[in-house]
Design an enzyme around this catalytic site. Sequence first.
Site, PDB file in Angstrom:
ATOM      1  N   ASN A 106       0.697  -1.059   0.072  1.00 22.28           N
ATOM      2  CA  ASN A 106       0.376   0.039  -0.219  1.00 22.28           C
ATOM      3  C   ASN A 106       0.929   1.207   0.015  1.00 22.28           C
ATOM      4  O   ASN A 106       1.876   1.253   0.678  1.00 22.28           O
ATOM      5  CB  ASN A 106      -0.928  -0.039   1.205  1.00 22.28           C
ATOM      6  N   HIS A 108       1.323   5.312   0.850  1.00 19.82           N
ATOM      7  CA  HIS A 108       0.406   6.246   1.993  1.00 19.82           C
ATOM      8  C   HIS A 108       1.251   7.378   1.863  1.00 19.82           C
ATOM      9  O   HIS A 108       2.218   7.701   1.930  1.00 19.82           O
ATOM     10  CB  HIS A 108       0.562   5.458   3.276  1.00 19.82           C
ATOM     11  N   SER A 135       5.183   6.522   2.260  1.00 22.52           N
ATOM     12  CA  SER A 135       5.479   5.657   2.539  1.00 22.52           C
ATOM     13  C   SER A 135       5.022   4.419   1.716  1.00 22.52           C
ATOM     14  O   SER A 135       3.721   4.572   1.211  1.00 22.52           O
ATOM     15  CB  SER A 135       5.015   5.246   4.136  1.00 22.52           C
ATOM     16  N   ASP A 144      -2.843   0.868   8.085  1.00 20.63           N
ATOM     17  CA  ASP A 144      -1.509   1.323   7.942  1.00 20.63           C
ATOM     18  C   ASP A 144      -0.349   0.932   8.977  1.00 20.63           C
ATOM     19  O   ASP A 144       0.498   1.751   9.318  1.00 20.63           O
ATOM     20  CB  ASP A 144      -1.417   2.773   7.795  1.00 20.63           C
TER      21      ASP A 144
END
Length: 192
Positions: A106, A108, A135, A144
């Site tokens: 993912n 972020h 990130s 997260d």
Amino acid sequence: MLKVAVLISGTGSNLRALLEAAADPSYPAEIIAVGADRDAAGLAHAEEFGVPTFVVPFAAHESREAWGRELTARLAEIEPDLVVLSGLMRLLPHGVVERFAPNIINTHPAYLPEFPGAHGVRDALAAGVDQTGASVIVVDDGVDTGPIVAQERIPVLPGDTEETLHDRIKPVERRLLIDVVRRIATGDLPPR
Ligand code: GAR
């Protein structure tokens, strides 16, 4: 060649950067499908690059878990080596994580573990910090909270708005994402 499925919710500008990178024959990953939780504008980028798209509408499901079951089924048909969340604004249900982890990453728009969640840019501004970041993480069941695989600091400038700051963060996210996918494809980096 690493087979990558990308999931989005929004404009898909980071997705587009990944599609452009993957269009280079020397890039070791192929985007095999792009999915969304709604009729996201960013699906148009995939169509432009001739990449198949699918929508599993969150709103059409009675629960997050039911949505997750259909998403898992659609992804399983595609058999990706890696799932990239690129602006998917939903917490992945446990069933999806269980099926594909650790091969889910993912992006972020903050320097995790600072400012997790759906409003990473807004929350950094509200906190008055003078630097934030971008990130890329491996997805786990938390919000997260997974292992960080790449991140970079970005200054918050006087007068920054959520939009101006996010506009400076996204190019860094794109560079990190393209690099992380490349490194996973070449076996340079877990999770693969
Ligand atoms: C990106 O900044 C991504 O990191 C963020 O949404 C944006 C999507 O932009 N994701 C999250 O905040 C997830 N918590 P894009 O649709 O233009 O690529």
